[in-house]
Design a protein around this motif. Sequence first.
Motif, PDB file in Angstrom:
ATOM      1  N   MET A  59     -43.133  20.314   9.090  1.00  0.00           N
ATOM      2  CA  MET A  59     -43.130  18.989   8.464  1.00  0.00           C
ATOM      3  C   MET A  59     -43.824  19.037   7.106  1.00  0.00           C
ATOM      4  SD  MET A  59     -45.460  16.303   7.833  1.00  0.00           S
ATOM      5  CE  MET A  59     -46.723  16.383   9.109  1.00  0.00           C
ATOM      6  N   ARG A  60     -44.979  19.665   7.050  1.00  0.00           N
ATOM      7  CA  ARG A  60     -45.721  19.721   5.783  1.00  0.00           C
ATOM      8  C   ARG A  60     -44.973  20.516   4.734  1.00  0.00           C
ATOM      9  NH1 ARG A  60     -51.366  20.552   9.094  1.00  0.00           N
ATOM     10  NH2 ARG A  60     -51.804  18.308   9.392  1.00  0.00           N
ATOM     11  N   ARG A  61     -44.263  21.533   5.168  1.00  0.00           N
ATOM     12  CA  ARG A  61     -43.465  22.311   4.223  1.00  0.00           C
ATOM     13  C   ARG A  61     -42.320  21.468   3.659  1.00  0.00           C
ATOM     14  NH1 ARG A  61     -41.798  28.571   5.272  1.00  0.00           N
ATOM     15  NH2 ARG A  61     -40.659  28.944   3.333  1.00  0.00           N
ATOM     16  N   ILE A  62     -41.673  20.690   4.532  1.00  0.00           N
ATOM     17  CA  ILE A  62     -40.580  19.827   4.068  1.00  0.00           C
ATOM     18  C   ILE A  62     -41.101  18.761   3.113  1.00  0.00           C
ATOM     19  CG2 ILE A  62     -38.952  18.043   4.844  1.00  0.00           C
ATOM     20  CD1 ILE A  62     -38.447  19.775   7.331  1.00  0.00           C
ATOM     21  N   LYS A  63     -42.260  18.180   3.437  1.00  0.00           N
ATOM     22  CA  LYS A  63     -42.820  17.146   2.574  1.00  0.00           C
ATOM     23  C   LYS A  63     -43.149  17.669   1.183  1.00  0.00           C
ATOM     24  CE  LYS A  63     -42.765  13.650   5.394  1.00  0.00           C
ATOM     25  NZ  LYS A  63     -41.713  12.616   5.191  1.00  0.00           N
ATOM     26  N   ALA A  64     -43.400  18.960   1.065  1.00  0.00           N
ATOM     27  CA  ALA A  64     -43.761  19.543  -0.228  1.00  0.00           C
ATOM     28  C   ALA A  64     -42.543  19.879  -1.083  1.00  0.00           C
ATOM     29  CB  ALA A  64     -44.598  20.803  -0.006  1.00  0.00           C
ATOM     30  N   THR A  65     -41.329  19.640  -0.562  1.00  0.00           N
ATOM     31  CA  THR A  65     -40.124  19.999  -1.298  1.00  0.00           C
ATOM     32  C   THR A  65     -39.531  18.790  -2.012  1.00  0.00           C
ATOM     33  OG1 THR A  65     -38.651  19.550   0.583  1.00  0.00           O
ATOM     34  CG2 THR A  65     -39.596  21.776   0.401  1.00  0.00           C
ATOM     35  N   ASN A  66     -38.715  19.058  -3.000  1.00  0.00           N
ATOM     36  CA  ASN A  66     -37.922  18.036  -3.702  1.00  0.00           C
ATOM     37  C   ASN A  66     -36.450  18.377  -3.500  1.00  0.00           C
ATOM     38  OD1 ASN A  66     -40.057  16.447  -4.949  1.00  0.00           O
ATOM     39  ND2 ASN A  66     -40.461  18.282  -6.184  1.00  0.00           N
ATOM     40  N   PRO A  67     -35.819  17.784  -2.504  1.00  0.00           N
ATOM     41  CA  PRO A  67     -34.460  18.193  -2.157  1.00  0.00           C
ATOM     42  C   PRO A  67     -33.431  17.772  -3.199  1.00  0.00           C
ATOM     43  CG  PRO A  67     -35.090  16.253  -0.904  1.00  0.00           C
ATOM     44  CD  PRO A  67     -36.321  16.693  -1.645  1.00  0.00           C
ATOM     45  N   ALA A  68     -32.341  18.523  -3.216  1.00  0.00           N
ATOM     46  CA  ALA A  68     -31.205  18.141  -4.057  1.00  0.00           C
ATOM     47  C   ALA A  68     -30.583  16.866  -3.510  1.00  0.00           C
ATOM     48  CB  ALA A  68     -30.179  19.264  -4.062  1.00  0.00           C
ATOM     49  N   PRO A  69     -29.957  16.051  -4.355  1.00  0.00           N
ATOM     50  CA  PRO A  69     -29.334  14.807  -3.876  1.00  0.00           C
ATOM     51  C   PRO A  69     -28.254  15.084  -2.840  1.00  0.00           C
ATOM     52  CG  PRO A  69     -29.486  14.825  -6.273  1.00  0.00           C
ATOM     53  CD  PRO A  69     -29.829  16.208  -5.822  1.00  0.00           C
ATOM     54  N   VAL A  70     -28.064  14.142  -1.932  1.00  0.00           N
ATOM     55  CA  VAL A  70     -26.986  14.285  -0.965  1.00  0.00           C
ATOM     56  C   VAL A  70     -25.649  14.173  -1.681  1.00  0.00           C
ATOM     57  CG1 VAL A  70     -28.408  13.360   0.883  1.00  0.00           C
ATOM     58  CG2 VAL A  70     -26.908  11.830  -0.391  1.00  0.00           C
ATOM     59  N   ASP A  71     -24.624  14.747  -1.069  1.00  0.00           N
ATOM     60  CA  ASP A  71     -23.302  14.805  -1.674  1.00  0.00           C
ATOM     61  C   ASP A  71     -22.331  13.956  -0.858  1.00  0.00           C
ATOM     62  OD1 ASP A  71     -20.949  15.476  -2.950  1.00  0.00           O
ATOM     63  OD2 ASP A  71     -20.835  17.500  -2.082  1.00  0.00           O
ATOM     64  N   PHE A  72     -21.797  12.912  -1.485  1.00  0.00           N
ATOM     65  CA  PHE A  72     -20.815  12.071  -0.819  1.00  0.00           C
ATOM     66  C   PHE A  72     -19.374  12.472  -1.148  1.00  0.00           C
ATOM     67  CE2 PHE A  72     -24.540   9.320  -0.580  1.00  0.00           C
ATOM     68  CZ  PHE A  72     -24.446   8.811   0.711  1.00  0.00           C
ATOM     69  N   MET A  73     -19.187  13.416  -2.068  1.00  0.00           N
ATOM     70  CA  MET A  73     -17.838  13.829  -2.449  1.00  0.00           C
ATOM     71  C   MET A  73     -17.317  14.882  -1.471  1.00  0.00           C
ATOM     72  SD  MET A  73     -16.788  12.065  -5.035  1.00  0.00           S
ATOM     73  CE  MET A  73     -15.428  13.061  -5.668  1.00  0.00           C
ATOM     74  N   ILE A  74     -17.227  14.505  -0.215  1.00  0.00           N
ATOM     75  CA  ILE A  74     -16.815  15.465   0.805  1.00  0.00           C
ATOM     76  C   ILE A  74     -15.506  15.074   1.471  1.00  0.00           C
ATOM     77  CG2 ILE A  74     -19.214  16.116   1.225  1.00  0.00           C
ATOM     78  CD1 ILE A  74     -19.088  14.529   3.847  1.00  0.00           C
ATOM     79  N   GLY A  75     -14.917  13.945   1.073  1.00  0.00           N
ATOM     80  CA  GLY A  75     -13.630  13.549   1.616  1.00  0.00           C
ATOM     81  C   GLY A  75     -12.494  14.267   0.914  1.00  0.00           C
ATOM     82  N   SER A  76     -11.326  14.267   1.556  1.00  0.00           N
ATOM     83  CA  SER A  76     -10.141  14.890   0.968  1.00  0.00           C
ATOM     84  C   SER A  76      -8.942  13.981   1.204  1.00  0.00           C
ATOM     85  CB  SER A  76      -9.890  16.255   1.608  1.00  0.00           C
ATOM     86  OG  SER A  76      -8.694  16.825   1.111  1.00  0.00           O
TER      87      SER A  76
END
Length: 706
Positions: free
Chosen positions: A221-238
Amino acid sequence: MTPFHARLITAVLSLALMPVVAVAQSVSVRDDDTASPFPSNRHTVVDFGNATFRRVNLPRPDCAVRVSDCQDIDIINTLDGFSTQPRITVPFTGDIDVGSVSSETVFLYNLGDTQNLRGFGQKVGINQVLWDPATRTLVFEPDELLAERSRYVLVVTNGVRDAKGRRIVSGAALGGGRHRAEHHREMREGASAVRLGRGLAVAAASVFTTQSATGDLVKVMRRIKATNPAPVDFMIGSAGGAPVRAVFPLAGVAAVELQRQVGAAAGALAPQAVPLSALYVVPGAVGQIAYGRYQSPNYLATGQYIPATPTLSGRPQPQGTNELVFQLFLPAGAKPTAGWPVAIFGHGFTDSMFGAPWTVASVLASRGIATLSINVVGHGGGAAGVLNLTTAGGAVAVPAGGRGFDQDGNGTIDSTEGSSAAPPRSAISSRDGLRQTAIDLMQLVRQVEAGIDVEGDGSTDLDAQRIYYAGQSFGGIYGTILLGVEPSIQAGVPNVPGGSIAEVARLGAFRGLTGLALATRVPQLLNLPPSASLPVPFNFFENMPLRDLPPVVNQVPGAMEIAQVIDRWEWVQQAGNPVSYAHLIRQQPLPGSAAKPVILQMAKGDQTVPNPTSTAIVRAGGLQAQTTYFRNDLAVAANPAVPKNPHTFLTGLASPAGPTIAVLAQTQIAEFFRSGGSVVIDPDGPGPLFEMPLVPPLPEGLNFLP
């Protein structure tokens, strides 16, 4: 010497030898190379890399014969201590009066946390008592969950009587035996710290150290809290081969079909219905459906287990990255300035995010709460599955985010395949699949905190300050774990959770899985002849008593061996047991975290997650005042159409009598979250079907309806 003098000497010698004879005939606790109290630190070695400063070191049997025992022990010997809910065994030199065994004559005494001495001096009674005449062994469990990473002394006093009513005497457990000097000293020091009742003396003692259970997930948990994740991607439809944003107004969705991957081949797909109509339970409440993708660290190694690391000096290491698909239902209407409050909803065992989350989303949306979900480890079919939506703009395909795979190599992907560890680590079961799911949800929380832009207009659509959690069954199990370690979740509602998984399976509808595990052991451990009523693998009887019952005298051959194996499974799985994390929710929050408002929803006579496994969480977390109890017995009496197994009372919209009950329970959750966890309603008000809070005593029996 005269005859008189000879008789006199004989009499004197007889009197002088009487105490020796009496002692020789008295019963004591055995503590030798073949039998001794368990657990005991005599079965550990020093390991300063662990938070307990110990590592378990059980002896291995003949591994050519007892193959499964050796596999289990190899896992156990990576742990840094004994179970926090151990099956304690005390062998005696003779028969005892089991009626003399109580929490006054046999008990545990906490010698303190190995890091900070927290809990020192706490006395813990005993429960679930059994006497095995064949081996003259007393078996019991602590009356409460033991603190992790702590030293305990097991105390057997001379208040225990033998079969003739005489006090047992001190034996090798305190005075001798072939102990290492360090363990001998630890026993004596532990016994000397205990304060006994009047007239009692210590007859035997054993010191043992409990394992670390929650620390690895706290580190992650502490490791995850220390990260800055990339934005989620909604362009996954086809659509027609072109990528599209997978965000759909509900009003424009005419049909939804899941093509679930059910075989090892990518094209092995099978249609599965998705409950689209459930989104209209409250008409007009749900505004949009959206699908996105995010990256989550994967801590599972090949074989579906998390490799052990030193609990003090080490930390779990990611083995790679999971690319996960999430599902989001947004309410209709004007979005609040900070974004929609959001409830992560966890689905149950054998289910997927295309099941239970759909059944609750409408009621949550009616209170302005968005619903967010993912597939659990090993669930949702294979990764090649597709969700096909018929929309006003045409057909769109979205990856279904399946996380199952053909683990056993038989060409098919079952509904939970990949959620448990593979042989030779079968004892781990779903421990690490549950922990990985909690990790994936912690990462999802972090994505919400970083900002989720559904519309693609540059604004945040979910409120990072109002993240909640609810989950059903398996979702209540890993949800309890999540609520214990994730500080950013503001309130939660585990629905019909239970622990441990070993106990859930043993006592309930999944009992066949326990039997299958016993049947496939080498050597096999089924101990009853198969019959029409007890076919393989149900033909076993472990004779493990429930709580608060009179002592049981075991007369079932093989039951002791089966109980030992089940106890070992529970021991191995404690780090994935929701009971281990319950105290972190309100009683002892992690540093920097606040006590969370929660509601635990359970149902009388739950046949899937039996009542004793739910009350184990309630007791461990001190949650009786936070527990809502659905009285299914009263519901069935009033309406025979109500299912006798109430396990799905929260989501049973398809039941002939369930929708009303389901909406009542869902409304309690929705109002709780809308208020930020400050308002708890009784779902049926003055009606009898819901007790809020649960009226004591806790329901420790199975309570199954016939």
